[in-house]
Design a protein around this motif. Structure first.
Motif, PDB file in Angstrom:
ATOM      1  N   VAL A 133      -0.700   1.831  -2.034  1.00 38.80           N
ATOM      2  CA  VAL A 133      -0.721   2.521  -3.329  1.00 38.80           C
ATOM      3  C   VAL A 133       0.551   3.341  -3.505  1.00 38.80           C
ATOM      4  CG1 VAL A 133      -1.923   4.248  -4.719  1.00 38.80           C
ATOM      5  CG2 VAL A 133      -3.233   2.570  -3.409  1.00 38.80           C
ATOM      6  N   LYS A 134       0.955   4.031  -2.446  1.00 38.84           N
ATOM      7  CA  LYS A 134       2.161   4.860  -2.506  1.00 38.84           C
ATOM      8  C   LYS A 134       3.399   4.021  -2.802  1.00 38.84           C
ATOM      9  CE  LYS A 134       4.902   8.092   0.273  1.00 38.84           C
ATOM     10  NZ  LYS A 134       5.053   8.752   1.601  1.00 38.84           N
ATOM     11  N   GLU A 135       3.472   2.833  -2.213  1.00 35.14           N
ATOM     12  CA  GLU A 135       4.621   1.951  -2.418  1.00 35.14           C
ATOM     13  C   GLU A 135       4.490   1.118  -3.694  1.00 35.14           C
ATOM     14  OE1 GLU A 135       7.333   1.906  -0.736  1.00 35.14           O
ATOM     15  OE2 GLU A 135       6.759   3.226   0.921  1.00 35.14           O
ATOM     16  N   LYS A 136       3.409   1.376  -4.450  1.00 39.92           N
ATOM     17  CA  LYS A 136       3.155   0.696  -5.728  1.00 39.92           C
ATOM     18  C   LYS A 136       3.025  -0.817  -5.565  1.00 39.92           C
ATOM     19  CE  LYS A 136       5.400   4.345  -8.402  1.00 39.92           C
ATOM     20  NZ  LYS A 136       6.438   4.711  -9.389  1.00 39.92           N
ATOM     21  N   LEU A 137       2.456  -1.212  -4.425  1.00 38.37           N
ATOM     22  CA  LEU A 137       2.168  -2.624  -4.197  1.00 38.37           C
ATOM     23  C   LEU A 137       0.830  -3.007  -4.813  1.00 38.37           C
ATOM     24  CD1 LEU A 137       3.367  -2.783  -0.492  1.00 38.37           C
ATOM     25  CD2 LEU A 137       4.464  -3.883  -2.456  1.00 38.37           C
ATOM     26  N   VAL A 138       0.029  -1.990  -5.127  1.00 36.94           N
ATOM     27  CA  VAL A 138      -1.245  -2.206  -5.796  1.00 36.94           C
ATOM     28  C   VAL A 138      -1.605  -0.920  -6.535  1.00 36.94           C
ATOM     29  CG1 VAL A 138      -2.606  -1.436  -3.807  1.00 36.94           C
ATOM     30  CG2 VAL A 138      -3.630  -2.995  -5.479  1.00 36.94           C
ATOM     31  N   SER A 139      -2.299  -1.062  -7.645  1.00 42.12           N
ATOM     32  CA  SER A 139      -2.729   0.103  -8.421  1.00 42.12           C
ATOM     33  C   SER A 139      -4.239   0.261  -8.267  1.00 42.12           C
ATOM     34  CB  SER A 139      -2.360  -0.082  -9.902  1.00 42.12           C
ATOM     35  OG  SER A 139      -2.808   1.017 -10.663  1.00 42.12           O
ATOM     36  N   LEU A 140      -4.643   1.330  -7.586  1.00 45.50           N
ATOM     37  CA  LEU A 140      -6.059   1.563  -7.313  1.00 45.50           C
ATOM     38  C   LEU A 140      -6.390   3.039  -7.481  1.00 45.50           C
ATOM     39  CD1 LEU A 140      -6.396  -0.497  -3.995  1.00 45.50           C
ATOM     40  CD2 LEU A 140      -7.261  -1.195  -6.242  1.00 45.50           C
TER      41      LEU A 140
END
Length: 554
Positions: free
Chosen positions: A156-163
C-alpha cells in the motif's frame, strides 16, 4: 458513550416505538444512505443465502495465493541510491513494477473475502482474510537477482495496490470473532492487534462492523480481560486498560490494576490519568499513593505515577504529598527534571545530596525485558547523566577536572563536553534574563539531556531557580572563566579555522554567550569585545561573521 451503552439506549428507544414509526425510521435511514453504501444496506436486509457464489472464487484466490508463496508470481524491482544534502546523506530506494498484475488480483481477493463475510460465511472469510493479510509478497531485484520480501502494508505504501487497511483489519477481526470462541479467539485477536495494520484499533470498533450484531460480547470481554491479564507486554497492558474501561469503567480499571500490578504496573498510571481527566483528584491521589507503596522503588512507571499524584496533590493543596512524590519520582526515574524539582523543597540540601549519591550508584544500562515491555523498565542513568546530576549537586570542581581531561576540538555535540561547557557558561552568567545566545545554549542542553517539554516549568526556569541557591568562590569563578576562554578559543579555531561552515553558528553562540557571562561579572563591554576579537581573527569568513547578527537582541 461506548458501544454497549449506545445499543442499550437504542433498544430502549425502539421498545417504545410503534411498528409504523419503526418502518418510517428505517425508510428515512435508507433515504439518507450514501450511494456507495446502498448495496451494503440492501444486503443487510436479506437473510443468509442458501447458495454462496463466491465460494468457487475463494478456491481460485487460494490457488493464486499458493503461486505467490511459491514465487511463481512476484513483483520486479530495481534499486538506486537517493542522496540528501551531502554525499554521505543517502538512502537506498526501490522502484517496483507489477508485471503479473498482483495489485489488481489482490483487490479482487479482498473483495471476495468481504463478500464471504457479508454472506455470513465467517469461517471461510476468516481463513481468507488471515491468509491474505499475513502472506509475504516477493520482489525480484532485476540488478542483483535477489529476492526482497514485502508485507501488505508496504504494498500500500509503495502504491502497488489501493486498499483500506483499517477496514480490512476490522473485517478480519470481526470474521475471527464469529468463527472462533474462548481462548482461541482471544489469542487470534491479540495476534492481529500486534500487526501494523491493526495499530490504533479499539476492540469496541470490531462490534460495529459486519453484517449482523455480535453475540456474547459480555462473555467475550471477560475472556479477553482474563487473557490479557496473563499476557506479558506493553500491548497487552494497553489493551487491558481499554477493555477494563469498556467493561466496568474506572472502577474496573482500578480493581484490575491491583490484581495485576506485577505484570501490568502501567494500569496504575492509566487509572490515575483517567481519574485526573474526570477531575477526581482525591481518588487519584489515593490510588497513586497506594500504587507507590506496592510497586518496586526503581520501576520507571512508578515515577510517572508519582508525577500524576503530584498533579492531584497540587490541586488539593497537599504539600507533604507533593514532597513525598517528588522524592519517589526521582528514585524511580532519575532525570534532570526530577532532580531539579527537589530544589523546590524547603529542606532541599540534604535531600538533593542524598539523591545525587543514589543516582551515582544506579546501573548505567537499562535492565528490562525488551522493547515490547517498557512498563517493567527499571531506573538507570548513563555515565554522562550521572555527571550532570553531580554538576547540579554543586560538585563543580569534580566536573571541571573531569572535563579538562577531554582534549576534543571537534564533535562536541555527542560528547559530555558539549553539555558541560554551556552549563559552566550559564553558571557564570549573572543575568537573570536569557539572551538569544543563552537560549541557544539552553535549547542544546535540553535536547542532549532529554528534558521534558511538557513539564510545567521549563529547563530555563528550573535552572535559574537552582542557580539562586549556588555560591561560587572567587577562586572557582576565576579558574572556570579562564578555562572556558581557552575551550571556546580551541573550539572556534577547530570549527571556523577548519572551514566547517555548517557549524559556524555553534562557535558563534559559545563566543557570544561567553562574552555575555564576562560582561555580567564586570568586564566592560565584554560581549562586544569578545565577538570583535573573533571577527577580526576571521575577517575573511563572511558566513561566520554573519552568525553574530542572528544573535543580536532586537
Amino acid at each position: 458513550m461506548n458501544y454497549s451503552e449506545f445499543l442499550k439506549a437504542v433498544d430502549e428507544k425502539l421498545a417504545i416505538m410503534s411498528e409504523i414509526k419503526k418502518n418510517q425510521w428505517i425508510h428515512n435511514l435508507a433515504r439518507t444512505t450514501k450511494e456507495n453504501e446502498r448495496i451494503a444496506f440492501l444486503n443487510s436486509l436479506q437473510e443468509k443465502q442458501a447458495y454462496c457464489p463466491v465460494t468457487s472464487a475463494k478456491k481460485e484466490i487460494e490457488d493464486w495465493c499458493r503461486k505467490i508463496e511459491e514465487q511463481e508470481i512476484y513483483f520486479e524491482c530495481s534499486g538506486y541510491e537517493e542522496y540528501g544534502e551531502s554525499y554521505w546523506d543517502s538512502d537506498y530506494s526501490y522502484e517496483y513494477s507489477d508485471v503479473f498484475g498482483i495489485g489488481t488480483e489482490l483487490s479482487r481477493a479482498f473483495q471476495v473475502a468481504e463478500d464471504l463475510l457479508f454472506q455470513k460465511e465467517y469461517q471461510q472469510a476468516s481463513e481468507l482474510y488471515d491468509w491474505l493479510c499475513s502472506m509475504p509478497f516477493q520482489a525480484l531485484d532485476s540488478d542483483t537477482e535477489e529476492w526482497n520480501e514485502l508485507e501488505l502494508e508496504e504494498l500500500v505504501k509503495e502504491k502497488l495496490v489501493s486498499l483500506d487497511l483499517k477496514q480490512i483489519a476490522l473485517n478480519l477481526m470481526y470474521a475471527k470473532y464469529q468463527a472462533a470462541e474462548g481462548e482461541e479467539r482471544a489469542a487470534a485477536l491479540y495476534r492481529y492487534f500486534s500487526w501494523g495494520m491493526c495499530k490504533g484499533i479499539k476492540v469496541e470498533e470490531i462490534f460495529i462492523v459486519g453484517p449482523e450484531e455480535l453475540k456474547g460480547i459480555d462473555v467475550f470481554m471477560e475472556e479477553w480481560i482474563s487473557f490479557l491479564k496473563n499476557t506479558d507486554g506493553d500491548m497487552a497492558g494497553d489493551l487491558l486498560s481499554d477493555a477494563c474501561i469498556y467493561q466496568g469503567g474506572i472502577d474496573r480499571l482500578c480493581e484490575t490494576a491491583k490484581e495485576v500490578s506485577a505484570k501490568h504496573p502501567v494500569l496504575f498510571e492509566y487509572a490515575c490519568q483517567q481519574l485526573l481527566n474526570e477531575k477526581k483528584e482525591i481518588e487519584c491521589e489515593k490510588l497513586g499513593l497506594e500504587s507507590i507503596g506496592i510497586l518496586p522503588e526503581n520501576l520507571v512507571v512508578r515515577g510517572k505515577i508519582a508525577d500524576l499524584t503530584v498533579k492531584a496533590a497540587k490541586q488539593l493543596g497537599h504539600a507533604d504529598i507533593i514532597k513525598e512524590c517528588y522524592e519517589v519520582a526521582f528514585r524511580a526515574e532519575s532525570t534532570l527534571n526530577n532532580y531539579l524539582r527537589l530544589f523546590e523543597l524547603s529542606d532541599y540540601q540534604d535531600i538533593t545530596d542524598k539523591a545525587a549519591k543514589y543516582a551515582n550508584a544506579l546501573p548505567e544500562r537499562p535492565v528490562w525485558e525488551g522493547n515490547h515491555n517498557k512498563q517493567l523498565l527499571e531506573n538507570y542513568l548513563s555515565k554522562d547523566h550521572k555527571k550532570v546530576i553531580r554538576f547540579f549537586n554543586g560538585e563543580f570542581d569534580y566536573i571541571f577536572k573531569d572535563c579538562k581531561k577531554d582534549k576534543t576540538e571537534l564533535g562536541w555535540s555527542s560528547k559530555f563536553k558539549g553539555v558541560t561547557v554551556p552549563l559552566f557558561i550559564l553558571l557564570l552568567n549573572q543575568n537573570k534574563k536569557l539572551t538569544k545566545a543563552g537560549q541557544r545554549l539552553i535549547d542544546g542542553i535540553e535536547y542532549r539531556l532529554g528534558f521534558k517539554k511538557d513539564d510545567i516549568k521549563s529547563f530555563a526556569d528550573r535552572f535559574f531557580s537552582w542557580k539562586e541557591k549556588v555560591v561560587l568562590t572567587n577562586e572557582q569563578h576565576g579558574k572556570y572563566a579562564e578555562w572556558l576562554g581557552k575551550e571556546v578559543d580551541i573550539r572556534t579555531k577547530a570549527v571556523v579555522g577548519g572551514g566547517h561552515r555548517k557549524s559556524y553558528y555553534k562557535a558563534a553562540v559559545l563566543i557570544a554567550a561567553l562574552g555575555e557571562a564576562l560582561e555580567s561579572n564586570g568586564k566592560p563591554h565584554g560581549r562586544i569585545a569578545v565577538i570583535e576579537h573573533y571577527k577580526k581573527m576571521y575577517s575573511r569568513k563572511t558566513a561566520f561573521r554573519a552568525e553574530f547578527e542572528m544573535l543580536n537582541e532586537k
